[in-house]
Design an enzyme around this catalytic site. Sequence first.
Site, mmCIF file in Angstrom:
data_model
loop_
_atom_site.group_PDB
_atom_site.id
_atom_site.type_symbol
_atom_site.label_atom_id
_atom_site.label_comp_id
_atom_site.label_asym_id
_atom_site.label_seq_id
_atom_site.Cartn_x
_atom_site.Cartn_y
_atom_site.Cartn_z
ATOM 1 N N ASP A 239 12.101 36.180 -9.315
ATOM 2 C CA ASP A 239 10.736 35.667 -9.368
ATOM 3 C C ASP A 239 10.361 34.930 -8.081
ATOM 4 O O ASP A 239 11.229 34.498 -7.302
ATOM 5 C CB ASP A 239 10.586 34.723 -10.566
ATOM 6 C CG ASP A 239 9.178 34.744 -11.155
ATOM 7 O OD1 ASP A 239 8.245 35.210 -10.468
ATOM 8 O OD2 ASP A 239 9.014 34.297 -12.303
ATOM 9 N N ASP B 49 1.892 38.718 -15.499
ATOM 10 C CA ASP B 49 2.199 37.694 -16.494
ATOM 11 C C ASP B 49 1.278 37.794 -17.708
ATOM 12 O O ASP B 49 1.537 37.163 -18.741
ATOM 13 C CB ASP B 49 2.063 36.295 -15.875
ATOM 14 C CG ASP B 49 3.303 35.888 -15.100
ATOM 15 O OD1 ASP B 49 4.331 36.576 -15.214
ATOM 16 O OD2 ASP B 49 3.251 34.876 -14.371
#
Length: 728
Positions: free
Chosen positions: A478, A548
């Site tokens: 990430d 997301d």
Amino acid sequence: MPIEWNEGDQVFHLYNSNISYLMQIVHGKYLAHLYWGRRVQVLQPISILTFKGRAFSPTPEPADTQFSLDTLPQEYPAFGTGDFREPAYQLRTRDGSTITEFVYDSHEILKGKRPLKGLPSAYIEDESEADTLIITMVDSMLGIGVNLNYTIYRDLDVITRSVSFEHLGSHAIELHKCMSMSVDFHESDWDWLHLQGTWARERHIERQPLHHGTQSISSARGASSHQHNPFVALLAKGANEEHGDVYGISLVYSGNFQASIEVDPLQTTRLSIGINPFDFIWLLKPGETFQTPEALMVYSSEGLGGMSRTFHKLLRTRVCRGIYRDKTRPILINNWEAAYFNFNEKKIKEIADAGENLGIELFVLDDGWFGYRNNDKSSLGDWVVNKEKLPNGLAGLADYMRKKNMKFGLWVEPEMVSPDSDLYRKHPDWCLHVPGRSRTLSRNQLVLDLSREEVCDFLLETLTNIFTSAPISYVKWDMNRNMTEVGSLGLPPERQKETAHRYMLGLYWILEKLTQRFPQILFESCSGGGGRFDPGMLFYMPQTWTSDDTDAVERLKIQYGTSIVYPAITMGAHVSDVPNHQVGRVTPLQMRCHVAMAANLGFELNVDKLSTDDKTVVREQITRYHQIKDIVLFGDQYRLLSPFEGMDTAWMYVTTNQEQAVVFYYKTLATPNPPFFHLKLRGLNPKMKYKVNNGERPFYGDELMKIGLSMPLIKKDYTSFIFHIEAN
């Protein structure tokens, strides 16, 4: 050979069975663009280039007053010697001048394709797949050469381009701009298309007519960004999914980029893409070479769909690498939306137990497993297991998963550091910053300075230790913020504007080392979802967390837009809980599954809390996914109905031999008393007979494509169907 050099006409012709790309050397030194498009057999250069004097267009050749660089279609144009349009490059010499004159010096035609040093790029597995042309231009006064690299694939309608600057002179120069490619089209009656968005709303399609002047997209965030993908396309008027000329350009780069399109008053169009010149200067010393990232150039005469399918095959088979390139991916459960930071070993095992019973194959431990990470305010950089949460460590958890016949995966965010961390307290100078200036926080974190060798070495060693501490099969990598105060304590003042690009070179170095050391790990790229979804990251990590935003309705637009360039196998898609955590919408579990099943399927919710009925739905859809996943992940995609144009969305995937297909249809909002509707399919063999969902009555392929598949009348919002089509 698919690259020919006609010395008499001074013409280069790159071609395969479908496309041609032609250039000509004019006046023995200027490299002009002639044509790019559908394959041509014979072309007379005089029929393309027209030389006629224009008012206010300077003439660099005294003997030819009709010739001007201001009107010449060029391959790699400069500014300052008569061409007033946007240049492809600009450099500054020690006397402050930015005037250059790179003229043709030599060329070389090679079999195969060379990799780029330190940068990701498309590749070949056999030299018969492609041929490469290297044209060398030289500025003899400066002693600098520019190598223009062109590769054409034999079986893909793809040309790749990149540029290297080679300094053979005696004094350092500064590169202020260095695009990876530039091409001049002889007309301007185009639409242009790009993929725009923001966090949780990535890669929405935007199509507009070109206008006079410059239109561009870019990122200066230190990443390719949620806001603009490093891709742009030109479309003929009326071009659609099936028909019309389309030119698509994608940059194999994960940092700051710019794509620019300029239309001049004479209705010509100049398109370029490369590193964003904003806040970029590269000091090039004698004996040094600077290599630009690679641009992927796709031409399609079969509309956007044809362009997309070419990009899909190229990215899936000749950009993505590793053992997972040609494999379907395990169905995973991620604990993030199920627990966020609030978990312990007992909670993790409960989720895993429920996942195993549903047929899930991989458990992914997300953020919060290390340091004192009970929220997002600390511990990034301290990659030590939190034994209060996980007393048996990663190895103990991985062993538990193994006994459940599940693989084990892990979330990391290595490029970041929390001010509240042992790493930051020990090395406060290791983050990107400018001495004396405040250090802007985002998500309570700073960005480590990957332009520094010692930082890259530390991360490589740290991650190696983590990945060898347990049998880890999957890593979610990430990056949850963009760059501010972009400066490096490891660089002298004259090199500070190299920081952002050197960061990317450092990141690519780390990823190359890690993927070589851990070939068994499936790496998934993530940057707050899809903030770094680009070919550069796919070179190292064959899939990316698409967004997301896990809401099924929003994901229709996100995944549809992403498919303009990227194949389904590169997209991570999860089924999450309702009300959805991003938009609060409540959608049926079946539709959530059907949206995620159009990519790499995963789950991100409290599966241990599902009702008996919902568990039945999940089991059924996982069984269905196993039946169709090879078609989805390796088939040719056809977009049928756009979520940007109405309440219906549909796409389908067809195997190479056209013997199987899967159609996904989604209705977001129902309408009262709806009309009868037939969904016209694509990509099937018109003479082949097919059964739909194993029904009794077969259909001819042309029947399904010209008449269509009869759709049921829908009386509920958020309804979806999957149709499995098999040759009879």
